[in-house]
Scaffold this motif. Structure first.
Motif, PDB file in Angstrom:
ATOM      1  N   THR A 576      33.384  31.026  -6.718  1.00 14.97           N
ATOM      2  CA  THR A 576      34.645  31.534  -7.262  1.00 14.97           C
ATOM      3  C   THR A 576      34.487  33.006  -7.605  1.00 14.97           C
ATOM      4  OG1 THR A 576      35.160  29.369  -8.207  1.00 14.97           O
ATOM      5  CG2 THR A 576      36.388  31.258  -9.065  1.00 14.97           C
ATOM      6  N   THR A 578      35.946  36.238  -9.689  1.00 13.88           N
ATOM      7  CA  THR A 578      36.782  36.473 -10.871  1.00 13.88           C
ATOM      8  C   THR A 578      36.866  37.954 -11.214  1.00 13.88           C
ATOM      9  OG1 THR A 578      34.982  36.256 -12.477  1.00 13.88           O
ATOM     10  CG2 THR A 578      36.114  34.238 -11.836  1.00 13.88           C
ATOM     11  N   SER A 595      41.206  34.587 -10.939  1.00  9.20           N
ATOM     12  CA  SER A 595      40.149  33.921 -10.175  1.00  9.20           C
ATOM     13  C   SER A 595      40.725  33.323  -8.905  1.00  9.20           C
ATOM     14  CB  SER A 595      39.466  32.823 -11.007  1.00  9.20           C
ATOM     15  OG  SER A 595      40.379  31.779 -11.302  1.00  9.20           O
ATOM     16  N   PRO A 597      39.065  31.106  -5.059  1.00  7.85           N
ATOM     17  CA  PRO A 597      37.876  30.703  -4.286  1.00  7.85           C
ATOM     18  C   PRO A 597      37.345  31.888  -3.478  1.00  7.85           C
ATOM     19  CG  PRO A 597      39.625  29.067  -4.078  1.00  7.85           C
ATOM     20  CD  PRO A 597      40.230  30.252  -4.772  1.00  7.85           C
ATOM     21  N   ASN A 598      36.043  32.089  -3.529  1.00  5.76           N
ATOM     22  CA  ASN A 598      35.436  33.186  -2.777  1.00  5.76           C
ATOM     23  C   ASN A 598      35.453  32.865  -1.285  1.00  5.76           C
ATOM     24  OD1 ASN A 598      34.083  35.636  -2.436  1.00  5.76           O
ATOM     25  ND2 ASN A 598      32.082  34.651  -2.448  1.00  5.76           N
TER      26      ASN A 598
END
Length: 631
Positions: A576, A578, A595, A597-598
Motif C-alpha cells: 500500500t 500512502t 492511500s 494499492p501500490n
C-alpha cells in the motif's frame, strides 16, 4: 617525536630486521590523529641513486582521475640508522627521493576521502577511503599504499594493526603466520590489539584488494567451490550481512549455473559500507576477488532488488577482467594510464550477463526482462549512437568522459545483439556465455591479450560474420539494427511504447515548490495529468506533501534527494502506498492521509518491446535458446 611515533618507529625497525626484498607496510588503526592514520614502509632494496615514489593517479574500473596522493602528507624517508633522506614532492602523486641507495624506510600520514575538504577531483566512493576511529576503516589500498618507479612486480606485505573485535573484510587470505605482537613492539598498555598480515605477489594484486575494518558483521555463502564472504557496516544496524546474504544467495546460485558449475576463485568478498549521511550518488566497484559497495543505509526490504542487481553485475567480473583482459589492464599504469578499446566487453558484457542470468533462471519474468532492455534502449538514445564504442573506450578518461555511462546501456545491448547473432549462426548451440568461457580458457588470470587483436581472436573461436558485426557496430559508426535483431527472437520493437515502472504517483510536471512555515516544500500541481497511481491516491492541486509511506519528507535541501532515493528503493516491496498531505478543507489547512494499492504504472517511452502474438517456429526456437538455460 611523541610516544606514538616512537612506538611505530620501533615497530617498523623491528620488521626491517626480518625483511629484505619485499615491500613491508604497516598501518596502525588503533591510533587515529586528526582523522588520519600513520603508515610506515620498510622498503625494498633500491639500486638507483634517485627514485620516484608514487601514489596512484587512477585505478582500474573507475575510469576517472582520483589523485590519491592528495591525501598523503608529511612523507619522510630514512636510512638504516633512522637518519633523514632528502625528499622532494614533484606533484600530487609523486615524490623524488635522493640518495635512494641508502633508503630503508618511508613514513607518511593518510587522510580519508569520504569527508575530505581537500581540493581536487571527487573520488568515486567505492574507490575511496574512510577513517572513523573505533567505528569503521575503509582501506581501498590505492589510498594507503604506494610503489617505487619500475618496482610494481615485487611482493607486498601488509600488516594491519587493529583493535580486538575489529574484523578485516577482504578477498585476500590472511597469512598463516601473522606477526607476533612482541615482534611488532606494540605497547603493553594496549593489550587488546591484534595484527593481520596479508601478502600479495605484486602491486596490481594489492590495488585489486580492498579491505574494510569494523566490528564483525559477516556471513558466508558456499557457491560451488567458492567461499563467498558478505561483510556489512551499517551504522544504525538497519541491515545485516545475513540479510544481504539471504537476498543475493539465489542470484549467486544462478550465476554458478550460468558459468558452468565451477567458479574461477576459491574466495570472494562482498563488502558493503552503508552511510546514514545524505548522499547524491552511490554505487559499487568490481575487483577480481571482491566487490565494494557504498550505499545509503536502508532496510533489506527497501533495497532487495537493487542489491541483487548490483551483486549480479559485480560478481560476473570474476570472468572479465580477472580471466579476460588486455595488456593495458593486466599491467595497469596507475600514473600514466592507457585505456583499452574493449569496455563493451569489460562492463557491457558483464551488465548483459547480470540481466540474462536473472531471466534464464527465473529470477525475473521474460516480460520484466524486456522492460530492463527497454530501459537500456531509452537511456542509450541520450548518448552518441554513431560514436564507435572502441573510440568511446579509448577516450573514456577525457574526450568521451560524458559518454561513459553508455557502457552500461549500449554496452549491454551489444552483448545482447552478439548473443542472438551467435545463437542464430550456431543453431542455438553457442552464445556469448560459450564465447567468454572459451576466451577465459585461452587467456586466464596471468595471460593478457593484445588490445588490437581481440576481434581476430573472437572470429577464430566463432564465425566470420561475428567479425563483420564487431567491426561494423562496435568499432564502426553504424547504429545497431535493433529492430532486425529483436525480430529474430520474436520480439516486436516499436518507435513508441510504454514501460511498466514503479511510481510515486506523480512526475516532474506534477509538482511545484511552495513556502510552508518558512521552508520550501513540494506540492502537487497539474493533477489532471497525474498517472494512475496518483489518481488512485486522490492527490489534488495544492496538496503539500508532509509524509510519504509514513516517513516525514524533509524540506527542499541537501536531504531531499537521499529521501527520494530511499523511497524509490522501497517501492517494489510496498503493498500500500500512502501520503500524508496538508490540504485546504473548508477554508482550513488539515492533514489528510491518502492511500491506494501500490502498483506499477505505464510510462511512455520512445521505444517499446513486446513479444509477438504469432511468432514463427524459428523465432520461438531461437527465443528459447536466448532466454532459457542450456539443457
Amino acid at each position: 617525536m611523541n610516544r606514538f611515533l616512537l612506538s611505530l618507529v620501533g615497530l617498523c625497525l623491528s620488521i626491517t630486521l626480518f625483511a629484505a626484498k619485499p615491500y613491508k607496510y604497516t598501518v596502525d588503526l588503533t591510533k587515529v590523529v586528526d582523522d588520519k592514520v600513520y603508515v610506515e614502509l620498510s622498503t625494498p632494496k633500491i639500486r638507483e641513486n634517485e627514485v620516484k615514489f608514487y601514489m596512484p593517479k587512477i585505478v582500474p574500473g573507475t575510469y576517472a582521475i582520483a589523485d590519491y596522493g592528495r591525501m598523503v602528507s608529511d612523507l619522510k624517508a630514512f636510512d638504516k640508522r633512522d637518519n633523514p633522506i632528502a625528499v622532494e614532492r614533484l606533484d600530487d602523486n609523486t615524490w623524488l627521493i635522493k640518495d635512494a641507495r641508502k633508503l630503508r624506510k618511508l613514513s607518511y600520514w593518510v587522510e580519508d576521502t569520504y569527508d575530505t575538504e581537500k581540493e581536487g577531483p571527487e573520488i568515486f566512493q567505492p574507490a575511496g577511503t574512510n577513517i572513523e576511529d573505533d567505528k569503521n576503516f575503509v582501506i581501498n589500498t590505492s589510498g594507503f599504499f604506494g610503489y617505487f618507479d619500475g618496482m610494481k612486480k615485487e611482493e607486498f606485505e601488509i600488516n594491519v594493526v587493529r583493535k580486538n573485535g575489529f574484523y578485516g573484510a577482504t578477498g585476500l587470505k590472511a597469512s598463516n603466520n601473522p606477526p607476533m605482537l612482541g615482534k611488532l613492539d606494540i605497547e603493553v598498555s594496549t593489550p587488546n590489539v591484534g595484527v593481520d598480515q596479508f601478502v600479495v605477489n605484486d602491486y596490481d594484486r594489492l590495488i585489486d584488494s580492498p579491505l574494510m575494518y569494523s566490528k564483525a558483521d559477516t556471513a558466508i555463502i558456499k557457491v560451488a567451490n567458492t567461499d563467498v564472504l558478505v561483510a556489512s557496516y551499517s551504522p544504525n544496524k538497519k541491515i545485516t550481512a545475513k540479510e544481504i546474504a539471504s537476498s543475493i544467495e539465489e542470484v549467486l546460485a544462478a550465476q554458478n549455473e550460468f558459468l558452468g558449475g565451477k567458479l574461477p576463485v576459491d574466495k570472494y568478498a562482498f563488502i558493503f559500507y552503508f552511510t546514514d549521511e545524505p548522499i547524491l550518488s552511490y554505487g559499487a566497484l568490481e575487483h577480481s576477488y571482491s566487490s565494494f559497495y557504498y550505499m545509503p543505509e536502508s532496510t533489506i526490504e527497501q533495497m532487495n532488488q537493487q542489491l541483487r542487481d548490483f551483486a549480479a553485475h559485480e560478481f560476473f567480473h570474476i570472468v572479465t577482467p580477472l580471466n579476460i583482459h588486455s595488456e593495458e589492464i593486466g599491467s595497469f599504469d596507475f600514473n600514466a594510464p592507457k585505456m583499452s578499446r574493449h569496455l563493451w566487453m569489460y562492463e557491457g558484457m558483464t551488465e548483459y550477463f547480470a540481466g540474462s542470468v536473472q531471466v534464464k533462471y527465473g529470477l525475473v519474468t521474460p516480460e520484466e526482462y524486456l522492460g530492463m532492455l527497454t530501459e537500456k534502449l531509452v537511456i542509450a538514445k541520450q548518448f552518441k549512437d554513431e560514436l564507435p564504442f572502441t573510440e568511446l573506450s579509448l577516450g573514456a578518461l577525457d574526450e568521451y568522459a560524458d559518454q561513459y555511462y553508455n557502457v552500461y546501456q549500449k554496452g549491454a545491448l551489444i552483448g545482447m545483439a552478439l548473443d542472438i547473432k551467435l545463437r542464430e549462426l550456431s543453431n542455438g548451440a553457442y552464445g556469448v556465455q560459450n564465447m567468454m568461457a572459451d576466451l577465459s580458457e585461452e587467456y586466464g588470470i596471468d595471460k593478457s591479450f593484445k588490445d588490437d587483436e581481440l576481434f581476430a581472436e573472437i572470429v577464430a573461436l566463432t564465425y566470420p560474420e561475428i567479425g563483420e558485426f564487431l567491426n561494423t557496430y562496435v568499432a564502426g559508426s553504424t547504429p545497431i539494427p535493433y529492430k532486425e535483431i529483436f525480430e529474430k527472437v520474436g520480439v516486436e520493437m516499436t518507435n513508441n511504447g510504454t514501460q511498466k515502472q514503479w511510481s510515486m504517483g506523480f512526475g516532474q510536471t506534477n509538482i511545484s515548490v511552495v513556502q510552508h512555515n518558512g521552508e520550501q516544500r513540494l506540492a502537487i500541481a497539474n493533477d489532471g495529468s497525474l498517472n494512475s497511481l496518483g489518481q488512485a491516491l486522490g492527490l489534488k492541486n495544492g496538496d503539500i506533501v508532509l509524509k510519504m509511506n509514513g516517513i516525514a519528507m524533509p524540506p527542499l535541501g541537501p536531504e531531499i534527494q537521499a529521501f527520494l532515493s530511499e523511497q524509490a528503493q522501497m517501492l517494489p516491496e510496498l503493498e500500500t502506498f500512502t501520503y500524508t498531505v496538508l490540504r485546504e478543507v473548508d477554508g482550513e489547512k488539515q492533514e489528510v492521509k491518502l492511500s491506494a494499492p501500490n502498483k506499477q504504472v505505464d510510462v511512455p517511452t520512445p521505444v517499446g518491446l513486446r513479444f509477438m502474438e504469432n511468432p514463427t517456429e524459428a523465432q520461438l526456437k531461437l527465443r528459447k535458446y536466448w532466454l532459457e538455460p542450456a539443457n
